[in-house]
Design an enzyme around this catalytic site. Structure first.
Site, mmCIF file in Angstrom:
data_model
loop_
_atom_site.group_PDB
_atom_site.id
_atom_site.type_symbol
_atom_site.label_atom_id
_atom_site.label_comp_id
_atom_site.label_asym_id
_atom_site.label_seq_id
_atom_site.Cartn_x
_atom_site.Cartn_y
_atom_site.Cartn_z
ATOM 1 N N CYS A 143 0.817 -1.226 0.000
ATOM 2 C CA CYS A 143 0.000 0.000 0.000
ATOM 3 C C CYS A 143 0.850 1.276 0.000
ATOM 4 O O CYS A 143 0.338 2.355 -0.291
ATOM 5 C CB CYS A 143 -0.967 0.014 1.177
ATOM 6 S SG CYS A 143 -2.244 -1.240 1.036
ATOM 7 N N HIS A 177 -3.310 7.438 1.437
ATOM 8 C CA HIS A 177 -3.720 6.088 1.046
ATOM 9 C C HIS A 177 -5.147 5.848 1.556
ATOM 10 O O HIS A 177 -5.434 6.016 2.746
ATOM 11 C CB HIS A 177 -2.751 5.078 1.653
ATOM 12 C CG HIS A 177 -3.217 3.670 1.512
ATOM 13 N ND1 HIS A 177 -3.633 3.155 0.302
ATOM 14 C CD2 HIS A 177 -3.357 2.682 2.418
ATOM 15 C CE1 HIS A 177 -4.003 1.906 0.486
ATOM 16 N NE2 HIS A 177 -3.847 1.590 1.755
ATOM 17 N N ASN A 207 -10.075 0.032 -0.601
ATOM 18 C CA ASN A 207 -8.615 0.134 -0.541
ATOM 19 C C ASN A 207 -8.028 -0.543 -1.788
ATOM 20 O O ASN A 207 -8.077 -1.765 -1.904
ATOM 21 C CB ASN A 207 -8.127 -0.552 0.741
ATOM 22 C CG ASN A 207 -6.623 -0.572 0.875
ATOM 23 O OD1 ASN A 207 -5.893 -0.315 -0.073
ATOM 24 N ND2 ASN A 207 -6.150 -0.885 2.072
HETATM 25 O O1 UT7 Z 1 -3.429 -0.503 3.846
HETATM 26 C C1 UT7 Z 1 -3.646 -1.258 4.966
HETATM 27 C C2 UT7 Z 1 -4.665 -2.326 4.619
HETATM 28 N N1 UT7 Z 1 -5.469 -2.749 5.703
HETATM 29 C C3 UT7 Z 1 -6.351 -1.960 6.363
HETATM 30 O O2 UT7 Z 1 -6.512 -0.800 6.134
HETATM 31 C C4 UT7 Z 1 -7.147 -2.637 7.443
HETATM 32 C C5 UT7 Z 1 -7.210 -1.848 8.697
HETATM 33 N N2 UT7 Z 1 -8.119 -2.451 9.604
HETATM 34 C C6 UT7 Z 1 -9.447 -2.280 9.538
HETATM 35 O O3 UT7 Z 1 -9.928 -1.532 8.729
HETATM 36 C C7 UT7 Z 1 -10.301 -3.020 10.515
HETATM 37 O O4 UT7 Z 1 -9.468 -3.710 11.439
HETATM 38 C C8 UT7 Z 1 -11.272 -4.037 9.860
HETATM 39 C C9 UT7 Z 1 -12.348 -3.267 9.078
HETATM 40 C C10 UT7 Z 1 -10.519 -4.949 8.892
HETATM 41 C C11 UT7 Z 1 -11.933 -4.865 10.925
HETATM 42 O O5 UT7 Z 1 -12.570 -4.013 11.877
HETATM 43 P P1 UT7 Z 1 -12.288 -4.180 13.442
HETATM 44 O O6 UT7 Z 1 -13.113 -3.198 14.122
HETATM 45 O O7 UT7 Z 1 -10.812 -4.119 13.690
HETATM 46 O O8 UT7 Z 1 -12.830 -5.625 13.694
HETATM 47 P P2 UT7 Z 1 -12.100 -6.876 14.390
HETATM 48 O O9 UT7 Z 1 -11.218 -7.556 13.405
HETATM 49 O O10 UT7 Z 1 -11.511 -6.461 15.702
HETATM 50 O O11 UT7 Z 1 -13.344 -7.775 14.704
HETATM 51 C C12 UT7 Z 1 -14.383 -7.354 15.617
HETATM 52 C C13 UT7 Z 1 -15.527 -8.299 15.467
HETATM 53 C C14 UT7 Z 1 -15.120 -9.754 15.522
HETATM 54 O O12 UT7 Z 1 -16.169 -10.464 16.163
HETATM 55 P P3 UT7 Z 1 -16.034 -10.919 17.688
HETATM 56 O O13 UT7 Z 1 -14.818 -11.795 17.723
HETATM 57 O O14 UT7 Z 1 -15.881 -9.662 18.475
HETATM 58 O O15 UT7 Z 1 -17.329 -11.652 17.917
HETATM 59 C C15 UT7 Z 1 -15.057 -10.166 14.081
HETATM 60 O O16 UT7 Z 1 -15.286 -11.522 13.873
HETATM 61 O O17 UT7 Z 1 -16.135 -8.104 14.179
HETATM 62 C C16 UT7 Z 1 -16.198 -9.343 13.494
HETATM 63 N N3 UT7 Z 1 -16.058 -9.104 12.070
HETATM 64 C C17 UT7 Z 1 -17.098 -8.852 11.295
HETATM 65 N N4 UT7 Z 1 -18.422 -8.751 11.558
HETATM 66 C C18 UT7 Z 1 -19.231 -8.455 10.526
HETATM 67 C C19 UT7 Z 1 -14.933 -9.082 11.328
HETATM 68 N N5 UT7 Z 1 -15.245 -8.806 10.044
HETATM 69 C C20 UT7 Z 1 -16.580 -8.660 10.007
HETATM 70 C C21 UT7 Z 1 -17.495 -8.355 8.974
HETATM 71 N N6 UT7 Z 1 -18.801 -8.269 9.290
HETATM 72 N N7 UT7 Z 1 -17.096 -8.140 7.693
#
Ligand code: UT7
Length: 330
Positions: A114, A252, A282
């Site tokens: 990225c 980005h 992204n």
């Molecule tokens: O250039 C760099 C590229 N990468 C990025 O920019 C990614 C940066 N990170 C993010 O944008 C966020 O971390 C995400 C959008 C990927 C995820 O959001 P988050 O708030 O960090 O969620 P998490 O991974 O901490 O998960 C929280 C909860 C989990 O459930 P439990 O374990 O609390 O029950 C996940 O299983 O959200 C759940 N979850 C979802 N729920 C609904 C994870 N993905 C999803 C989804 N829909 N798509």
């Protein structure tokens, strides 16, 4: 900077489409990322296909900027920033150069995921400054959705595919469009934040599930916010600019919350922060040049604007740049 162009594949993947494939919701995706839809490649589309379209548009733009005096065949270096080459070997840039009919021009790929566009900008800028090249075609292109695990809802919502390209030419350092400052960094101790465990020399074959992207979303988020702000301040300092001097922050387009948080830390008001993440997602190495092209076309970016770029990506890598926006032909 003498020309700009982009290509987004026609297929649109909305949050509603993702709800058919995963246990997720439009509300969850919009609240966590600000993304509503993204464009994705078809099975028969590869990174070079996107890149050739974007590069052709950038070459036409460069011709329009210059009038009839300079021809696009004058490009003497092609740099492709990508994390999704058409094949693991060879690099994709020579293939693009050949498809564009650019002759025996040097061409190579830059891999900083990225941050790839900012790294590529530093390479192009350095090649021009030291006289190795006079007209560089710099492309950021990725078909990152081809690397997404069909069972991983967390990464699936974030990424889209696109390509965008710039033509950079030798000129005066005080001209609009000249890169004013650059700052780059990396920390390989964070390599596991976003990685594909198998398929490289460490594990040539590996398990099938190790051939997809594995992303530690929360950790990426934390490091991205910290490093994008920090490296942006270094680039500003090197340019002799203050935050108040910045007319447009084109970072980005990882996710709207990251953009808002970085801008907040820098003290930049929302009207100086460009975002197209809601409709693009992204797009990895394409993200910044795609944002620049769309901002220029929509008039959100005007000739004379002082622009700050900043990125963070897998590696971990990060980078920032400053420049004054030029008047570009279309
Ligand atoms: O250039 C760099 C590229 N990468 C990025 O920019 C990614 C940066 N990170 C993010 O944008 C966020 O971390 C995400 C959008 C990927 C995820 O959001 P988050 O708030 O960090 O969620 P998490 O991974 O901490 O998960 C929280 C909860 C989990 O459930 P439990 O374990 O609390 O029950 C996940 O299983 O959200 C759940 N979850 C979802 N729920 C609904 C994870 N993905 C999803 C989804 N829909 N798509």
């Amino acid at each position: 900077m003498a020309g700009i162009g982009r290509h987004v594949p026609p297929t649109v993947l909305t949050n509603a489409d993702l709800c058919q494939r995963f246990d997720t919701s439009d509300e969850w995706i919009r609240a966590r990322t600000g993304i509503r839809s993204r464009h994705v490649v078809r099975l028969d589309e590869a990174t070079s296909d996107l890149a050739v379209h974007a590069a052709s548009a950038a070459l036409r733009s460069a011709d329009a900027t210059a009038g009839s005096s300079e021809a696009s065949a004058d490009v003497d270096l092609v740099v492709l920033a990508t994390a999704t080459p058409d094949h693991p070997c060879p690099a994709t840039a020579p293939l693009i150069a050949a498809r564009l009919g650019l002759g025996a021009v040097p061409a190579f790929d830059v891999g900083a995921v990225c941050s790839g566009f900012v790294y590529g900008l530093a390479v192009a800028d350095g090649m021009i400054r030291n006289g190795v090249a006079r007209r560089v075609l710099l492309i950021g292109a990725d078909a990152f959705t081809t690397l997404l695990n069909p069972a991983d809802r967390s990464a699936a919502v974030v990424f889209g595919d696109a390509a965008a390209a710039l033509v950079l030419r030798a000129g005066r350092a005080d001209e609009p469009g000249a890169v004013q400052s650059l700052a780059l960094g990396s920390d390989g101790r964070l390599a596991e934040l976003i990685s594909i465990p198998a398929g490289g020399s460490r594990a040539p074959r590996g398990e099938p599930e190790d051939r997809w992207i594995a992303m530690q979303g929360q950790a990426v988020y934390r490091h991205a916010v910290e490093r994008m702000g920090e490296v942006a301040l270094t680039a500003l300092e090197r340019a002799g600019w203050s935050v108040d001097d910045v007319d447009k922050f084109v970072a980005h387009q990882a996710n709207q919350r990251i953009l808002d948080t970085v801008a907040g830390k820098l003290g930049l008001p929302a009207d100086r922060v460009y975002s197209n993440v809601a409709e693009r997602g992204n797009t990895v190495a394409a993200s910044i040049p795609l944002a620049l092209d769309e901002a220029d076309e929509s008039g959100e970016l005007r000739a004379g604007d002082r622009v700050l770029l900043s990125a963070f990506g897998a590696g971990a890598t990060w980078g920032a740049a400053t420049l004054t926006w030029p008047r570009l032909g279309r």
